[in-house]
Design a protein around this motif. Structure first.
Motif, PDB file in Angstrom:
ATOM      1  N   ARG A 166      37.139  36.633  46.684  1.00  0.00           N
ATOM      2  CA  ARG A 166      36.114  37.429  46.003  1.00  0.00           C
ATOM      3  C   ARG A 166      36.486  37.621  44.528  1.00  0.00           C
ATOM      4  O   ARG A 166      35.642  37.497  43.643  1.00  0.00           O
ATOM      5  CB  ARG A 166      35.971  38.774  46.701  1.00  0.00           C
ATOM      6  N   LEU A 167      37.754  37.922  44.263  1.00  0.00           N
ATOM      7  CA  LEU A 167      38.200  38.095  42.878  1.00  0.00           C
ATOM      8  C   LEU A 167      38.137  36.780  42.103  1.00  0.00           C
ATOM      9  O   LEU A 167      37.806  36.779  40.914  1.00  0.00           O
ATOM     10  CB  LEU A 167      39.622  38.661  42.846  1.00  0.00           C
TER      11      LEU A 167
ATOM     12  N   ARG B 152      34.691  36.510  41.063  1.00  0.00           N
ATOM     13  CA  ARG B 152      34.342  37.555  40.099  1.00  0.00           C
ATOM     14  C   ARG B 152      34.986  37.308  38.737  1.00  0.00           C
ATOM     15  O   ARG B 152      34.434  37.677  37.706  1.00  0.00           O
ATOM     16  CB  ARG B 152      34.793  38.907  40.662  1.00  0.00           C
TER      17      ARG B 152
ATOM     18  N   TYR C 270      41.218  45.447  46.762  1.00  0.00           N
ATOM     19  CA  TYR C 270      39.901  45.078  46.250  1.00  0.00           C
ATOM     20  C   TYR C 270      38.933  44.842  47.403  1.00  0.00           C
ATOM     21  O   TYR C 270      37.804  45.358  47.394  1.00  0.00           O
ATOM     22  CB  TYR C 270      40.013  43.825  45.374  1.00  0.00           C
TER      23      TYR C 270
ATOM     24  N   CYS D  53      36.372  49.200  41.990  1.00  0.00           N
ATOM     25  CA  CYS D  53      36.418  47.734  41.983  1.00  0.00           C
ATOM     26  C   CYS D  53      36.706  47.200  40.586  1.00  0.00           C
ATOM     27  O   CYS D  53      37.537  46.292  40.416  1.00  0.00           O
ATOM     28  CB  CYS D  53      35.108  47.157  42.529  1.00  0.00           C
TER      29      CYS D  53
ATOM     30  N   GLU E   5      39.926  45.047  39.314  1.00  0.00           N
ATOM     31  CA  GLU E   5      39.771  43.788  38.572  1.00  0.00           C
ATOM     32  C   GLU E   5      40.633  43.817  37.317  1.00  0.00           C
ATOM     33  O   GLU E   5      41.304  42.825  36.978  1.00  0.00           O
ATOM     34  CB  GLU E   5      38.311  43.560  38.199  1.00  0.00           C
TER      35      GLU E   5
END
Length: 93
Positions: A13-14, A17, A40, A67, A71
């Motif tokens: 997911r990161l 992102r 996260y 979140c 990040e």
């Protein structure tokens, strides 16, 4: 979801992102980085659960902020790429 699955889900997911750091995120193996990936994923799961239920919009915003903070921590936890030309000594004649 097991801990290792949550870490890998957070990593993926990161990576989506933060595309500018995708390679570093996918190669990360430091325990601190792995903990950030897991945190996260947990924050995203909680935020999305609350968002679906329309339970408490203030709490959803707080998870959104969490979140974003994670990040930022991930960006700080990744090693900066070093330039080989900038760090190499001047060649001798």
């Amino acid at each position: 979801m097991t801990r290792s699955n949550r870490r890998e889900a957070g990593r993926r997911r990161l990576a989506m992102r933060l595309p500018q750091m995708r390679t570093l995120i996918m190669q990360a193996c430091d325990p601190w980085q792995l903990e950030l990936f897991e945190a996260y994923q947990m924050a995203v799961e909680a935020r999305d659960r609350l968002r679906r239920r329309r339970f408490n919009l203030k709490l959803v915003r707080e998870y959104d902020e969490t979140c974003v903070e994670i990040e930022q921590h991930v960006m700080g936890a990744m090693p900066l790429p070093t330039s080989t030309t900038a760090s190499s000594p001047n060649p001798r004649p």
